[in-house]
Each structure stands twice: as C-alpha cells, then as structure tokens.
Scaffold this motif. Structure first.
Motif, mmCIF file in Angstrom:
data_model
loop_
_atom_site.group_PDB
_atom_site.id
_atom_site.type_symbol
_atom_site.label_atom_id
_atom_site.label_comp_id
_atom_site.label_asym_id
_atom_site.label_seq_id
_atom_site.Cartn_x
_atom_site.Cartn_y
_atom_site.Cartn_z
ATOM 1 N N GLY A 84 15.045 41.534 33.041
ATOM 2 C CA GLY A 84 15.827 42.563 32.358
ATOM 3 C C GLY A 84 16.854 41.960 31.429
ATOM 4 O O GLY A 84 17.049 42.439 30.310
ATOM 5 N N TYR A 85 17.498 40.893 31.899
ATOM 6 C CA TYR A 85 18.523 40.258 31.065
ATOM 7 C C TYR A 85 17.926 39.710 29.776
ATOM 8 O O TYR A 85 18.517 39.865 28.697
ATOM 9 N N VAL A 86 16.771 39.073 29.858
ATOM 10 C CA VAL A 86 16.127 38.530 28.651
ATOM 11 C C VAL A 86 15.859 39.644 27.648
ATOM 12 O O VAL A 86 16.120 39.508 26.448
ATOM 13 N N ALA A 87 15.336 40.780 28.130
ATOM 14 C CA ALA A 87 15.071 41.910 27.236
ATOM 15 C C ALA A 87 16.361 42.442 26.624
ATOM 16 O O ALA A 87 16.441 42.675 25.410
ATOM 17 N N GLY A 88 17.377 42.634 27.454
ATOM 18 C CA GLY A 88 18.638 43.181 26.957
ATOM 19 C C GLY A 88 19.338 42.252 25.989
ATOM 20 O O GLY A 88 19.845 42.687 24.946
ATOM 21 N N TRP A 89 19.381 40.969 26.309
ATOM 22 C CA TRP A 89 20.037 39.992 25.437
ATOM 23 C C TRP A 89 19.344 39.942 24.074
ATOM 24 O O TRP A 89 19.992 39.971 23.029
ATOM 25 N N GLY A 90 18.021 39.861 24.092
ATOM 26 C CA GLY A 90 17.284 39.815 22.827
ATOM 27 C C GLY A 90 17.527 41.049 21.987
ATOM 28 O O GLY A 90 17.673 40.964 20.760
ATOM 29 N N PHE A 91 17.596 42.213 22.649
ATOM 30 C CA PHE A 91 17.822 43.458 21.917
ATOM 31 C C PHE A 91 19.220 43.492 21.316
ATOM 32 O O PHE A 91 19.381 43.763 20.122
ATOM 33 N N VAL A 92 20.232 43.218 22.126
ATOM 34 C CA VAL A 92 21.617 43.334 21.654
ATOM 35 C C VAL A 92 21.908 42.330 20.545
ATOM 36 O O VAL A 92 22.447 42.688 19.488
ATOM 37 N N VAL A 93 21.548 41.066 20.739
ATOM 38 C CA VAL A 93 21.860 40.039 19.742
ATOM 39 C C VAL A 93 21.016 40.222 18.486
ATOM 40 O O VAL A 93 21.519 40.204 17.356
ATOM 41 N N GLY A 94 19.706 40.412 18.680
ATOM 42 C CA GLY A 94 18.828 40.565 17.518
ATOM 43 C C GLY A 94 19.152 41.796 16.704
ATOM 44 O O GLY A 94 19.198 41.747 15.467
ATOM 45 N N LYS A 95 19.400 42.916 17.388
ATOM 46 C CA LYS A 95 19.674 44.156 16.669
ATOM 47 C C LYS A 95 21.082 44.190 16.066
ATOM 48 O O LYS A 95 21.332 44.928 15.108
ATOM 49 N N THR A 96 22.004 43.400 16.610
ATOM 50 C CA THR A 96 23.311 43.284 15.959
ATOM 51 C C THR A 96 23.147 42.636 14.586
ATOM 52 O O THR A 96 23.753 43.082 13.596
ATOM 53 N N ALA A 97 22.309 41.614 14.512
ATOM 54 C CA ALA A 97 21.993 41.018 13.212
ATOM 55 C C ALA A 97 21.303 42.028 12.305
ATOM 56 O O ALA A 97 21.571 42.083 11.097
ATOM 57 N N SER A 98 20.431 42.842 12.883
ATOM 58 C CA SER A 98 19.759 43.874 12.089
ATOM 59 C C SER A 98 20.753 44.889 11.542
ATOM 60 O O SER A 98 20.581 45.411 10.435
ATOM 61 N N CYS A 99 21.799 45.202 12.314
ATOM 62 C CA CYS A 99 22.840 46.112 11.820
ATOM 63 C C CYS A 99 23.470 45.564 10.544
ATOM 64 O O CYS A 99 23.648 46.294 9.559
ATOM 65 N N ALA A 100 23.824 44.283 10.570
ATOM 66 C CA ALA A 100 24.407 43.671 9.383
ATOM 67 C C ALA A 100 23.430 43.700 8.222
ATOM 68 O O ALA A 100 23.804 43.980 7.070
ATOM 69 N N ALA A 101 22.165 43.431 8.505
ATOM 70 C CA ALA A 101 21.150 43.441 7.454
ATOM 71 C C ALA A 101 20.996 44.833 6.843
ATOM 72 O O ALA A 101 20.901 44.985 5.617
ATOM 73 N N MET A 102 20.988 45.872 7.682
ATOM 74 C CA MET A 102 20.842 47.239 7.175
ATOM 75 C C MET A 102 22.067 47.654 6.361
ATOM 76 O O MET A 102 21.952 48.331 5.332
ATOM 77 N N ALA A 103 23.254 47.252 6.809
ATOM 78 C CA ALA A 103 24.473 47.580 6.058
ATOM 79 C C ALA A 103 24.456 46.921 4.686
ATOM 80 O O ALA A 103 24.794 47.548 3.670
ATOM 81 N N LEU A 104 24.036 45.668 4.633
ATOM 82 C CA LEU A 104 23.962 44.959 3.355
ATOM 83 C C LEU A 104 22.853 45.522 2.468
ATOM 84 O O LEU A 104 22.990 45.573 1.240
ATOM 85 N N THR A 105 21.760 45.944 3.089
ATOM 86 C CA THR A 105 20.668 46.553 2.316
ATOM 87 C C THR A 105 21.122 47.867 1.692
ATOM 88 O O THR A 105 20.850 48.153 0.517
ATOM 89 N N PHE A 106 21.821 48.686 2.468
ATOM 90 C CA PHE A 106 22.385 49.923 1.916
ATOM 91 C C PHE A 106 23.264 49.618 0.713
ATOM 92 O O PHE A 106 23.151 50.242 -0.347
ATOM 93 N N ALA A 107 24.183 48.653 0.870
ATOM 94 C CA ALA A 107 25.119 48.335 -0.203
ATOM 95 C C ALA A 107 24.399 47.814 -1.441
ATOM 96 O O ALA A 107 24.806 48.099 -2.573
ATOM 97 N N ALA A 108 23.307 47.059 -1.237
ATOM 98 C CA ALA A 108 22.561 46.523 -2.372
ATOM 99 C C ALA A 108 21.966 47.639 -3.227
ATOM 100 O O ALA A 108 21.843 47.503 -4.452
ATOM 101 N N TYR A 109 21.574 48.738 -2.591
ATOM 102 C CA TYR A 109 21.038 49.882 -3.331
ATOM 103 C C TYR A 109 22.130 50.783 -3.886
ATOM 104 O O TYR A 109 21.922 51.486 -4.879
ATOM 105 N N ALA A 110 23.291 50.787 -3.250
ATOM 106 C CA ALA A 110 24.296 51.814 -3.549
ATOM 107 C C ALA A 110 25.342 51.406 -4.573
ATOM 108 O O ALA A 110 25.821 52.256 -5.343
ATOM 109 N N VAL A 111 25.723 50.122 -4.610
ATOM 110 C CA VAL A 111 26.850 49.716 -5.456
ATOM 111 C C VAL A 111 26.541 48.393 -6.147
ATOM 112 O O VAL A 111 25.652 47.653 -5.727
ATOM 113 N N PRO A 112 27.294 48.062 -7.222
ATOM 114 C CA PRO A 112 27.117 46.768 -7.891
ATOM 115 C C PRO A 112 27.464 45.606 -6.953
ATOM 116 O O PRO A 112 28.188 45.774 -5.962
ATOM 117 N N ALA A 113 26.969 44.419 -7.283
ATOM 118 C CA ALA A 113 27.096 43.237 -6.430
ATOM 119 C C ALA A 113 28.519 42.941 -5.965
ATOM 120 O O ALA A 113 28.731 42.648 -4.781
#
Length: 406
Positions: A84-113
């Motif tokens: 369970g810990y392996v699954a939870g750790w991979g989800f929390v850490v990996g998806k936290t990076a995905s959060c940053a990626a999605m936020a930056l992707t939104f900004a890339a479409y929405a505003v100038p550099a």
C-alpha cells in the motif's frame, strides 16, 4: 474525523471525466502517431483494454473499501502495508509533479511567457481554494470545465471530419510502436482512479463508485476515439506525427481558422480540470497515508465545517507553487508515468485476492491488467524508468527510517 458523503453518481462521473479529459487530449496524439503511424487507433484500443481491466480492479476494490486513499488502502488491506505504501507514495509524489506540469501547461496557453509562472501559481491557489471550500464546489467547477472542453473538442472533431482527407501513411508500425502509442494514450486518460481515491465522500459508494468509474472511462475512451479518427482523417498519420499542436493544425487544415483560439482556450481549461481533480485526489490519498503515519500525522486533519483534508491540500498547494516557481516539469515527469503503472499493477494484484461476494469481475481481467501494466512499463523511455525507480527508492528509504525511529 471522517469526510462527508456529498457526491452523487453524476458528481463522481464528472470528477472522473475531468481527470481523464485533460491537457493530454490536446497533445498526446502527436507522439502516439510518431510511435504507431497509421495504427494509432490500434494503440488506443490496447490502451482502452488495459484501462478497462485496471478500472474493473479499482471498481471492485472501491466497493469493498469505500474510503479515501484508493490503491494505498487496497494494497494495505489485501497485500500488506508495504504494498500500500508503494502505491500511495508513487501516487502522491508523481501526481504532485503532475500538478506543477498542469499548472505550467495552463499558463503556457493562457498568458505570454513572462507571466506564465505567476499565472500558474494563481491557478494552483485558486483551485486549492475551491477544493478547500468542499467537495461539492469541486464537482460543480469540474462540471463547468468538462462541458466547455467537450464543446471545444466537438468543434475540432466536426471541422476535421468535414474537411478534406489528409495524405495516407508512407510507413507502417511495429508491434512495439503500437504498444508505445498505447502507453502514451493510456497516461493521457488514466484518471479514473481519482473517483476511488474520493470513496469516503460518495453516497452509496458500493453501487455508485463502480458505476461511475466504468461510465467515466467509457465516455473518455469514446471522446479520444472520435478525436483520434478526426485527426487521422484531416491530417493523416505523417502530418499528425510531426505536429506540435495537432488540434490547432486540424482546424487550420479544415479551413476553420476562426476556431484556432478556441483550441487554446480548450487546452487551458482542460489543464485546469486535470489540476482540479489532481489536487482533490492527492489530498485524499495524503489523508489516508497520514492516518497510518506513512506521512506526517498532522496532515490527517479534516476541516470541521467543509469536511475536506484541509492541511493536506494546503501543504500540497505550497509544494506545487514552489515547484512551479523553480522548475519546469512539463517535460520531466516521466517518473509519474512509471508511478501510475506501478499504482495500477498493485490495484490488480490486490483485486486478484478478492473472493466471494466481493468479486464482481473475472480474475482474468486482473491478470490482463497486471500484464498490461508491465508491458507498458517496458515501452517507457529509460530515463522515465530510472527516474521512477529513484522516486520509489527515496520513498522506501523514508519509511524504513521512520519505522526504525519510532
């Protein structure tokens, strides 16, 4: 304190769709076409089969364990604490990076550099605030975003299917290429487990969660199939493979130039939808892990009024904002893909052990799901595998030290 059961069937489906119809639908088809060529739709079919097998495992487990945490809980209950810990750790850490990626992707479409990092921070804080105010507000905003994104995709598909056909493929594809395209497309819509992570907030969870998971997955695969057929028709496999912005190129090829700004709006909204669902899912998994001391115990607090894991969500927002301001993770989150496959592999192994009334689907589906996860891991670029192993290594070291110190 437990979370409140406020989500109905429609709310759960919408949150699942918001997770799956994210920015990936605007970007994943080009690299998938580079891998599979004219067999792109075969890759999508393989991805859909693997996703269905994984979804049945998640649905079956969620019906037996209708609480927050998803596969972290299922792995602990069926296989042992470390699984369970392996699954939870991979989800929390990996998806936290995905959060940053999605936020930056939104900004890339929405505003100038020059404004992209500040805009990404504002997006994270705004969506964290929505989540903080309660899960029903999360579901309402997810509904608005999903409807808007589907409307944009409908315009793109209509323009593409009515436009002139693109050139035929000049080359075929290998079975490895089809599998690689399946991996790319699988990661783009592998968000159906987000419903399971919020199992403690769904009304009648034994019935609602399995239906919501499979309904959301079926709708998402249908959307991806329509968009895939439309892009292949208007651009052809070779032009699609070379495209940087395939949906924008599709409306230009169809002569619908006026629709190109809509594509940018749709991509920005899809990024926000994925980010909204990620924040909700990570917060609930962190809550479950903190309850068992696999993360700091103070993260397990539930807000007395809004019934959300508010400390976990605040901590997540702080970490994501720090990542957004310091690094660009859009092209460096291969380990997140690795983590997703490990997460679903453990879900399939856990579901395999269920018996009696808890078994809703044949075991062959769990076997196919586990094999599919392993096969898709084998198609990942080696840096993604190395990064994934490193992330899990850090997590295993953290838990080992914590157990020795307590």
């Amino acid at each position: 304190m437990e979370l409140a059961r406020r989500l109905g069937p429609a709310d759960a489906v919408v949150i699942g769709l918001g997770s799956m119809i994210g920015a990936g639908v605007f970007a994943a088809f080009a690299p998938a076409a580079r891998a599979a060529g004219s067999l792109l739709l075969a890759g999508l079919a393989v991805a859909a089969v693997v996703a269905y097998c994984n979804a049945t495992a998640s649905a079956q487990l969620a019906a037996q364990y209708p609480t927050s945490g998803g596969t972290y809980v299922y792995g602990r209950e069926r296989l042992g604490e470390w699984w369970g810990y392996v699954a939870g750790w991979g989800f929390v850490v990996g998806k936290t990076a995905s959060c940053a990626a999605m936020a930056l992707t939104f900004a890339a479409y929405a505003v100038p550099a020059p404004w992209q990092r500040p805009a990404a921070v504002v997006a994270v804080l705004a969506l964290a605030a929505v989540n903080y105010r309660g899960v029903t507000r999360t579901a309402r905003l997810a509904m608005i975003i999903v409807v808007a994104v589907l409307a944009v995709l409908a315009v793109v598909a209509t323009a593409s299917l009515l436009g002139p056909p693109g050139p035929e493929a000049a080359r075929g594809a290998s079975p490895y290429g089809v599998l690689q395209s399946a991996g790319l497309l699988f990661f783009a819509f592998a968000g159906y487990a987000r419903i399971a992570t919020m199992g403690e907030e769904v009304r009648e969870p034994q019935r609602t969660i399995p239906r919501a998971i499979l309904t959301a997955l079926a709708l998402a695969v249908g959307v991806y199939a329509v968009v895939g057929v439309a892009l292949l028709h208007i651009l052809g496999p070779e032009k699609l493979a070379a495209s940087v912005a395939p949906l924008a190129d599709a409306v230009h090829a169809a002569g619908w130039n006026w629709a190109a700004p809509l594509v940018r709006v749709g991509a920005a909204l899809a990024s926000l939808g994925a980010l909204l669902a990620l924040i909700a899912g990570i917060g609930r998994t962190a809550l479950a892990m903190a309850r068992h001391d696999d993360l700091p115990r103070w993260l397990s607090a539930v807000h007395p009024r809004y019934a959300v894991p508010h400390r976990a969500e605040i901590a997540l927002a702080v970490v994501v904002c720090a990542l957004v301001l310091t690094v660009d993770l859009r092209g460096a989150i291969g380990f997140s893909s690795f983590g997703v496959l490990v997460y679903y592999l453990i879900a399939n192994l856990a579901a395999w052990t269920q018996t009696g009334a808890d078994r809703r689907y044949p075991r062959i589906l769990q076997a196919l799901g586990a094999l599919g996860c392993v096969a898709l891991v084998a198609t990942l670029p080696w840096p993604a595998v190395v990064g994934g192993l490193a992330v899990f290594g850090v997590g295993l070291l953290y838990r080992t030290l914590r157990l020795r110190l307590t």
